[in-house]
Design an enzyme around this catalytic site. Sequence first.
Site, mmCIF file in Angstrom:
data_model
loop_
_atom_site.group_PDB
_atom_site.id
_atom_site.type_symbol
_atom_site.label_atom_id
_atom_site.label_comp_id
_atom_site.label_asym_id
_atom_site.label_seq_id
_atom_site.Cartn_x
_atom_site.Cartn_y
_atom_site.Cartn_z
ATOM 1 N N ARG A 1 -8.451 12.280 12.366
ATOM 2 C CA ARG A 1 -7.159 12.199 12.592
ATOM 3 C C ARG A 1 -6.313 13.631 12.293
ATOM 4 N NH1 ARG A 1 -5.424 7.125 8.946
ATOM 5 N NH2 ARG A 1 -3.750 7.326 10.086
ATOM 6 N N ASP B 1 1.955 -1.046 11.580
ATOM 7 C CA ASP B 1 0.537 -1.553 11.244
ATOM 8 C C ASP B 1 0.169 -3.078 11.631
ATOM 9 O OD1 ASP B 1 0.187 0.888 10.124
ATOM 10 O OD2 ASP B 1 0.760 0.275 8.191
ATOM 11 N N SER C 1 7.283 9.177 12.179
ATOM 12 C CA SER C 1 5.886 9.017 11.203
ATOM 13 C C SER C 1 6.369 8.971 9.746
ATOM 14 C CB SER C 1 4.839 9.745 11.358
ATOM 15 O OG SER C 1 3.873 10.039 10.216
ATOM 16 N N ARG D 1 -7.858 -3.269 9.348
ATOM 17 C CA ARG D 1 -6.669 -4.204 10.203
ATOM 18 C C ARG D 1 -7.465 -4.672 11.299
ATOM 19 N NH1 ARG D 1 -2.367 -3.605 6.795
ATOM 20 N NH2 ARG D 1 -1.984 -1.241 6.232
ATOM 21 N N ARG E 1 -6.915 2.010 17.735
ATOM 22 C CA ARG E 1 -6.635 0.613 17.504
ATOM 23 C C ARG E 1 -6.476 -0.021 18.696
ATOM 24 N NH1 ARG E 1 -3.157 0.296 11.709
ATOM 25 N NH2 ARG E 1 -5.291 0.448 10.631
ATOM 26 N N LYS F 1 0.849 -1.219 -0.072
ATOM 27 C CA LYS F 1 -0.063 0.012 0.006
ATOM 28 C C LYS F 1 0.868 1.319 0.080
ATOM 29 C CE LYS F 1 -2.649 0.936 3.806
ATOM 30 N NZ LYS F 1 -2.204 2.069 4.367
ATOM 31 N N SER F 2 1.801 1.401 0.992
ATOM 32 C CA SER F 2 2.611 2.408 0.821
ATOM 33 C C SER F 2 3.447 2.770 -0.500
ATOM 34 C CB SER F 2 3.746 2.176 2.107
ATOM 35 O OG SER F 2 3.178 2.242 3.225
ATOM 36 N N ARG G 1 3.025 5.975 -3.128
ATOM 37 C CA ARG G 1 4.227 6.629 -3.762
ATOM 38 C C ARG G 1 4.527 6.563 -5.240
ATOM 39 N NH1 ARG G 1 4.144 5.660 1.690
ATOM 40 N NH2 ARG G 1 5.451 6.674 3.089
ATOM 41 N N GLY H 1 -5.109 8.090 5.270
ATOM 42 C CA GLY H 1 -3.986 9.149 5.880
ATOM 43 C C GLY H 1 -3.099 9.222 4.990
HETATM 44 C C1 S3P Z 1 2.333 4.810 6.095
HETATM 45 C C2 S3P Z 1 3.082 4.930 7.208
HETATM 46 C C3 S3P Z 1 2.281 4.561 8.585
HETATM 47 C C4 S3P Z 1 1.460 3.580 8.511
HETATM 48 C C5 S3P Z 1 0.504 3.520 7.280
HETATM 49 C C6 S3P Z 1 1.031 3.827 6.099
HETATM 50 C C7 S3P Z 1 2.911 5.302 4.688
HETATM 51 O O1 S3P Z 1 1.869 5.612 9.233
HETATM 52 O O2 S3P Z 1 0.547 3.237 9.750
HETATM 53 O O3 S3P Z 1 -0.615 2.576 7.152
HETATM 54 O O4 S3P Z 1 2.635 4.662 3.725
HETATM 55 O O5 S3P Z 1 3.835 6.185 5.069
HETATM 56 P P1 S3P Z 1 2.865 6.692 10.162
HETATM 57 O O6 S3P Z 1 4.219 6.304 9.984
HETATM 58 O O7 S3P Z 1 2.569 7.931 9.711
HETATM 59 O O8 S3P Z 1 2.595 6.296 11.548
#
Ligand code: S3P
Length: 689
Positions: A112, A312, A157, A385, A343, A10-11, A15, A84
């Site tokens: 959030r 996560d 983060s 999750r 969570r 996902k991340s 990107r 987010g």
């Molecule tokens: C993510 C970073 C994490 C994670 C989220 C995806 C990202 O959040 O919990 O599911 O893709 O950068 P944080 O690093 O902001 O806690």
Amino acid sequence: MTELRVPGDKSISHRALLLAALAGGESRIRGILTGEDPRATASILGELGVRVPPLVADAELRITGVGVRGLRAPDRILDCANSGTTARLMLGVLAGQELEATLTGDESLRRRPMRRVTDPLSRMGARFEPLSAPGRLPLRVTGGPLCFLDYRLPVASAQLKSALLLAGVTGGVPVELVEPGRSRDHTERMLAAAGCALASSREGVANRVHLTASPSALDPVDLVVPGDFSSAAFPVALALLGGAGEGIVLRGVGLNPTRTGLLPVLDRMNARIEVHERSVPERGEPTGDLVIHPSDLTGTEVRPGEIPGLIDEVPVLAVLAARARGTTRITGAEELRVKESDRLGALAANLTSLGVEVEELPDGLVIEGTGRPLSGAVEARGDHRIAMAFGVLGALAGNAINVDAPAAVDVSYPGFWEMLERASRPAARPPVGDSGEDDLEPARPFRERGRGPVIVIDGPAGSGKSTTAREVARRLGFRHLDSGALYRALTCALLESGRPPESWPALTESDLNAHPVRMVAAGSAFRTMLGARPLTTELRSPEVDAHVSAVARLPAVRGWLLDRQRQAGEEGSLVGDGRDLGTVVFPEAEVKVFLVADVAERARRRLLQKGREPDSGSEVSAEVDRLSSRDHIDATRGIAPLKKAADAFEVDGTRLSFAEQVEAILRVVRARVGDRDARDLDFQGMIDA
Ligand code: S3P
């Protein structure tokens, strides 16, 4: 062993989309996640003038970038939905664009915190105006020329770090950051691959990242997105807990060391996992295979410094801890309170309600493992999750768990429930339906002693069949089959097909076959699917309401849906509700209930359900009229009219509360199935009652 692949990371998918949009030239991305989160990013990029084709699993995605400052002012509010990552990274991207845009999100995302991102971006020169609550979405962003940033992040983060780095790129300015722990570094890797000059170094547990320069045109993305380690954690847990026979082999999983912090924790818990790294590129992402064996887990201590590397994975870890020997203590995880849900709160409440001993700390959880069967309802709070973690727990022999929001998984793991169903069957056996054999050994707890009883609850509209049946199913640890949902799903499909309703009476079986409506077992519930798409709110739309009775009257439809209902009932251990389940669909059902209530009472309940004030006389009488005419249509239709089966037990709910109605039906079940069978089937809640 069962072999699986999990959906794309996902991340990395977010990107890849963002950097492809900002690049100068055509990017090629394979294996992108098609879940709802990256779809939100893709659709926002569309609003900003980037042509992004639909995200299709297994297809190569080609995107022509518009350049680092080439985004166009949007005509509409940009909706980040539940994501987010979309919101925070997009704030960084927009900070450097000379335009104004408004970002919002769903209810969870609007709760959030965003100030962690807008504060440092404001220092760089961007402007933000919260349109509702301070520090929350919706936010109006005015981007423009930016200045360099030297900043110490208050939290580890990756979303925050990435937002600031992307602002550095779109603003063409250097950015120097120190994060208190090392969060995932996909952005750094991808920016380096796109031609940016970056350096990072460790300072004890802290991590310094320096974007010294970025080119005016980023190199296009050329990438195969690896499987998401965070998604892989769910089949890993299933296999460790013995829910997948001899185990699972997971192919092509991303093994970026900033993401795999769960592995050393599992190692301490005595987990038997083999990690085979297959590719460790200098740039880009390491990937490999995981081989997971059933293991006898023990509790462990998870320390604050470990949290960023498994941020996560805490939900699935909590579920593993609930099944491990001894105590697991997780601390330093306060960030989990501001994820898609709180969570820590969600885990503590749900584990407790299933019978696990849990202590909720301000920044963590203390969980006592137990081998006892776990049963009950889980409120996922709309969080993917949480839904998946308890989905895994519910798939284990002996447990009967109903997750209330199964569709939430589509955020990050489309096909999760199907994976669970497939993996929790013994290996080497094809999924049901492929072989035509019916001797497949069932893997679910309540199927282990052979086919369990089928319990049907028929009755007129508004008698509360559906909510009552759902609760009876929950109490028994059975699946609930809402047969009305099938009729609604077909109505939905017909409406979407654009076929005019006047032509529906002429539909033949082969016309109906064009609509892939089915019920899929999802943990201890059924999901109504149209092809690969789960149907949820669509089923209750006003258009479906207006047409469903007409659809349900068509003989071709009833015949066609009959098979689908019977299929769902094949394994038994089911509580179904409808109008002809006892008479037509399951004439052999072990327990038949006919639930009635006086029409005025049914009208009152319907109004209450719609949130209306049932005292206003004219509304009640209008509802009484609607129900009476519905009763008449149902009772007089030529095919499968509503009538009480000869061997059905009538329960009159007019003067019963909901709880009394449920109890009355449980008593009928006990009387019909018999105490002995009831005990064999572990009808614990009912026998206690
Ligand atoms: C993510 C970073 C994490 C994670 C989220 C995806 C990202 O959040 O919990 O599911 O893709 O950068 P944080 O690093 O902001 O806690």
